[in-house]
Enzyme design. Structure first.
Site: not given
Ligand SMILES: NC(=O)c1ccc[n+]([C@@H]2O[C@H](COP(=O)([O-])OP(=O)(O)OC[C@H]3O[C@@H](n4cnc5c(N)ncnc54)[C@H](O)[C@@H]3O)[C@@H](O)[C@H]2O)c1
Ligand SMILES: N[C@H](CO)Cc1c[nH]c[nH+]1
Length: 875
Positions: A701, A704, A770-771, A804, A863
């Site tokens: 995790q 990520h 979450e997990h 996942d 009513h």
């Molecule tokens: N909880 C879950 O189930 C789960 C599953 C997968 C991923 N995640 C989380 O999702 C998130 C993924 O984040 P990511 O960044 O890789 O992808 P993302 O797609 O969420 O974000 C990317 C986008 O953020 C925007 N962005 C980035 N910087 C910016 C700025 N300065 N100003 C305005 N917009 C901006 C852009 O438009 C870009 O396309 C991680 O935090 C990860 O932990 C959660």
């Molecule tokens: N662990 C994420 C949810 O918190 C989901 C994910 C996507 N790919 C791998 N893992």
């Protein structure tokens, strides 16, 4: 010094004032409007942080980092910012009554002051400007509802001050009792020293570093027209009003109009089109006007892109991005190795040729690069500037596992550039070579020795405040809402570096966009089958019927939510698994419109893995956009993006904040799945736990994102066992391709020592992870005590990775403690329940009196009447 400064707000009518005002001087803007894309790119932006604003110092600094030219802040903020922010970027906002209260330190820490006065009294204003000798003084008569006269503007200017005029008092139409024409205000000071009353005007090229193109004459009429139309319009001494290029086609776009120091001459900075400025069809009236150096190269490359001769090397480069990439790398390396000044110039020229070819191929010109350099120069917060590990490591070409999908693609298929390779350095090798940094460690706390306040602190996540994030995303959301596809495309170009013609693609998706290695396709197919099976079993497809009283039958049945938007993150990793986790329950529930949104790669494509899943789950559209702009497009719809009823999916803080914002807008009429956030895991481990398994689970995790948090709760483990796990975390982390992310997330993570399973589970229930992974002697028995968690992984052979990707459960789960009140995404999240009732005549005889009595009790006669009118008919 500007003649006047316009004060705009988000309600500046249809925005028609913006571009003309930006041509003649800086704009004063409120923070939430200052950085929206509707502000013209050439605008000089001063951001006014009013006295009642709750903006923090960090937020103000971030406005400067994002390109604001100056901030105007009240005294309380100025005290903190003076000395931190360069004085020339800082203006002080003051009420006229407090002028003498400003200390010397503040005065020297700012470059000027904006003073609010009840009215314009030039003598009075002149009397206090001495307090700010050497600084710019702007005067804002806040209570004034009448437009200023030209003589007032002149008088203030003569007193070395600039008048601030709110947009509501400015107009593009003729000046009247309520508003002053902006050109009239701008020209309030101008004087001609010529008999014909005209003004000498120097025309310079905005793109060629301000090179002089020629000398012409302007009249009040021609200047007025230029300000409003944005085109070069002058006054010919022989032929009257002269709209440059009207007959020749060599038109000009006016970027900026400036008065000279004594207001009797002008400079027009323009972008010249067509054959050039001079009537002899040359760029400039001074000399032959031939460009050289980088500008000449830009001209050549642009024309090569349009029509290159057969056999041209530049043409080959445009058609072969891999060759171009290799040449850029090669030339960069040669430049670094060059020795003498001649060699350095020679190699730098080569590198610039290939780099500019890359830019032109991507639609980027020297002016864009200059703008980007200027933007960077405006940043107040500096980065350390260290090189990424793959450029400092001796081993530069290690391919991380992220390259697998693309690497095993067949030779005929264009290799999709995997995003992780671009954003996450594939730095470390398995033995950790190339990284000699400090140990990767968590912080340890003994629960028995913590106070109540410290325990509460341990339960908190390291995330940004949501109100600050909402303030940041609001301009983006508003922009997409107002300008639809145009804003969406601009923001995608800005944040994802992808130039798109249209943001949406619809099925049937082209087979070549879904080409996958066989093993990846087979793995996706197995995951699809398992997740489908588990989610199909959750579907509510039978009607619940209960006869609550004789003749009174209540029912409940489910219907799919018609239109759903599924956000698939794509910033630092491609997540086809998230497409499965959201797409399958939508498909099982029977949603009709399934719009899958994901940030495109810089070449405008979506990864083949996500494309393949989109097809499997029956997506009706793919929106190639990410972040807040994608969420806004889904919430409000645009000309090409269908509006949806509910938005699902995880994402970074921009995505999460935008989801929260649109959910609260009743105009959007959109729901969200949950306030998801950065990923997290809590592992409970006792003496039976395998240190390597525990460490691997924590890191799965932590990799990520930098804001991910992992927690290890130990049960009766001695220090040596904890040290063993810590050593495993450090060893395994160094072998990860995403070690740089882990280096930031692990130090924010914690180890909590407890003495019993009960104590550990109680802590976990309060944390609501979450997990939750249970490495316990009797893990299945412990599940009964779990009250709050998104998903539980029971025993040593149930790594979170299974959930996942492929076991069948969903991985879109509540984070940040929301597992207390939210479930993870499931099939029911895509359905809503409708209740119905059927009451027979006999049923009403029994139930009616009860209802009428309760209605009477609430005083709601109508009513009661709806029942009694029927009971009377039945009597
Ligand atoms: N909880 C879950 O189930 C789960 C599953 C997968 C991923 N995640 C989380 O999702 C998130 C993924 O984040 P990511 O960044 O890789 O992808 P993302 O797609 O969420 O974000 C990317 C986008 O953020 C925007 N962005 C980035 N910087 C910016 C700025 N300065 N100003 C305005 N917009 C901006 C852009 O438009 C870009 O396309 C991680 O935090 C990860 O932990 C959660
Ligand atoms: N662990 C994420 C949810 O918190 C989901 C994910 C996507 N790919 C791998 N893992």
């Amino acid at each position: 010094m500007s003649v006047f400064l316009p004060l705009l707000d988000a309600h500046v009518g249809d925005g028609a004032l913006l571009a003309p005002l930006a041509r003649i001087g800086p704009l004063i803007l409120p923070p939430d409007f200052a950085l929206t894309t509707s502000i013209p790119k050439n605008a000089t932006r001063y951001i006014l942080v009013d006295t009642d604003s709750s903006l923090s110092m960090d937020h103000v600094i971030s406005l400067l980092d994002q390109g604001a030219d100056k901030v105007i802040v009240p005294l309380a903020l100025a005290k903190g910012l003076a000395g931190v922010v360069p004085a020339h970027r800082l203006l002080l906002l003051l009420d006229v009554a407090n002028v003498s209260a400003v200390s010397d330190t503040i005065r020297s820490g700012v470059s000027g002051v904006l003073i609010k006065t009840p009215s314009v009294d030039v003598d009075f204003i002149s009397s206090f400007t001495r307090f700010f000798a050497g600084s710019s003084v702007h005067v804002f008569p806040a209570a004034s509802v009448e437009p200023p006269s030209r003589s007032t503007i002149r008088a203030l200017h003569a007193a070395n001050t600039t008048l601030v005029i709110p947009a509501s008092l400015l107009t593009l139409s003729a000046t009247d009792a309520k508003q002053i024409n902006i050109a009239d205000a701008f020209l309030a000071n101008i004087v001609s020293d010529r008999k014909d009353g005209l003004f000498p005007t120097v025309v310079s090229s905005h793109l060629d570093g301000g090179r002089t193109l020629g000398l012409v004459y302007s009249s009040l009429e021609s200047i007025q027209e230029s300000i409003v139309s944005g085109k070069g319009v002058y006054q010919s001494r022989k032929h009257g009003l002269w709209r440059k290029g009207e007959t020749s086609g060599a038109t000009q776009d006016v970027v900026r109009i400036r008065l000279d120091c004594d207001a009797d001459a002008l400079e027009f900075s323009v972008v010249q089109h067509g054959a050039g400025f001079c009537h002899l069809e040359r760029q400039s009236c001074f000399g032959t006007g031939e460009v050289s150096g980088l500008s000449a190269l830009e001209h050549t490359l642009k024309s090569r892109l349009e029509s290159a001769p057969e056999g041209s090397y530049t043409r080959r480069l445009f058609g072969d991005p891999e060759l171009l990439r290799s040449k850029i790398m090669e030339e960069a390396d040669e430049l670094c190795r060059a020795d003498t000044s001649e060699e350095i110039a020679f190699e730098a020229a080569d590198l610039l040729y290939f780099a500019l070819t890359r830019c032109i191929a991507g639609g980027v010109y020297l002016a864009d690069i200059a703008r980007s350099l200027d933007e960077k120069a405006k940043k107040v917060t500096r980065r350390p500037g260290n090189a990424k590990p793959q450029w400092t490591s001796k081993l530069t070409t290690t391919e991380g596992p992220a390259a697998h999908c693309a690497a095993s693609t067949s030779a005929e298929t264009p290799k999709p550039p995997t995003r992780p390779a671009a954003t996450v350095p594939a730095s470390a090798t398995v033995d950790g070579a190339g990284d000699s940094g400090a140990p990767i460690r968590m912080r340890t706390h003994d629960l028995s020795a913590t106070t109540v306040a410290e325990r509460a602190q341990l339960l908190r996540r390291p995330v940004l405040k949501s109100d600050e994030m909402i303030a940041k995303v609001r301009p983006i959301v508003d922009d997409v809402r107002a300008r639809g596809d145009a804003a969406l495309l601009e923001l995608t170009a800005k944040f994802d570096k992808a130039q798109l013609a249209t943001p949406v693609i619809r099925p049937p998706f082209a087979p070549e966009t879904m080409v996958l290695p066989d093993d990846v396709r087979a793995a996706i197919d197995v995951a699809y089958a398992n997740i489908h099976k588990f989610h199909k079993a959750q579907a509510a497809d039978t009607t619940l019927r209960v006869e609550t009283m004789p003749g009174v039958v209540c029912s409940r049945f489910a219907r799919p939510i018609a239109r759903v938007g599924l956000y698939i993150p794509g910033g630092t990793a491609i997540l086809p698994s998230t497409a499965l986790m959201l797409g399958i329950p939508a498909q099982v529930a029977g949603c009709k419109e399934i719009v899958l949104a994901t940030p495109p790669r810089p070449d405008g494509s979506v990864s083949p893995e996500v494309m393949y899943v989109a097809q499997l789950v029956g997506a009706s559209a793919i929106l190639k956009a990410g972040g807040a702009q994608a969420v806004a497009a889904l919430a409000y719809g645009t000309a090409s993006v269908p509006k949806v009823d509910k938005i699902f999916g995880p994402g970074n803080q921009w995505v999460t904040a935008a989801k929260m914002l649109v959910q609260n807008d009743t105009d959007a009429l959109v729901a969200i799945d949950m306030p998801a956030g950065p990923s997290e895991v809590l592992v409970i481990a006792d003496h039976t736990a395998d240190a390597a398994f525990v460490a691997a689970d924590l890191l799965s995790q932590a990799e990520h994102g930098v804001d991910s948090q992992v927690v290890l709760v130990t049960v009766g483990l001695p220090s040596e066992r904890i040290a063993e796990i810590e050593a495993e975390v450090d060893r395994q982390a160094r072998a990860l391709t995403r070690v740089d992310i882990v280096r930031q997330s692990i130090p924010k993570s914690i180890i909590v020592r407890t003495g019993s399973v009960e104590e550990a589970i109680a802590f976990s229930n309060d944390y609501a992870p979450e997990h939750l992974i249970l490495h316990l002697e009797n893990a299945p028995a412990a599940v009964a005590a779990v009250e709050n968690a998104g998903s539980v992984f029971v025993g040593p052979y149930s790594p979170e990775s299974c959930g996942d990707y492929a076991s069948g459960t969903n991985h879109t789960l509540p984070t940040n403690g929301y597992a207390r009140q939210f479930s993870g995404v499931n099939t029911l999240s895509f359905q809503k329940h409708i209740t119905s009732q059927e009451v027979t005549a006999d049923g009403l005889k029994g139930l009616g009196p009860v209802v009428a009595t309760l209605a009477d009790c609430e005083g709601l006669d109508a009513h009661a009447n709806a029942v009694r009118v029927r009971l009377r008919a039945l009597a």
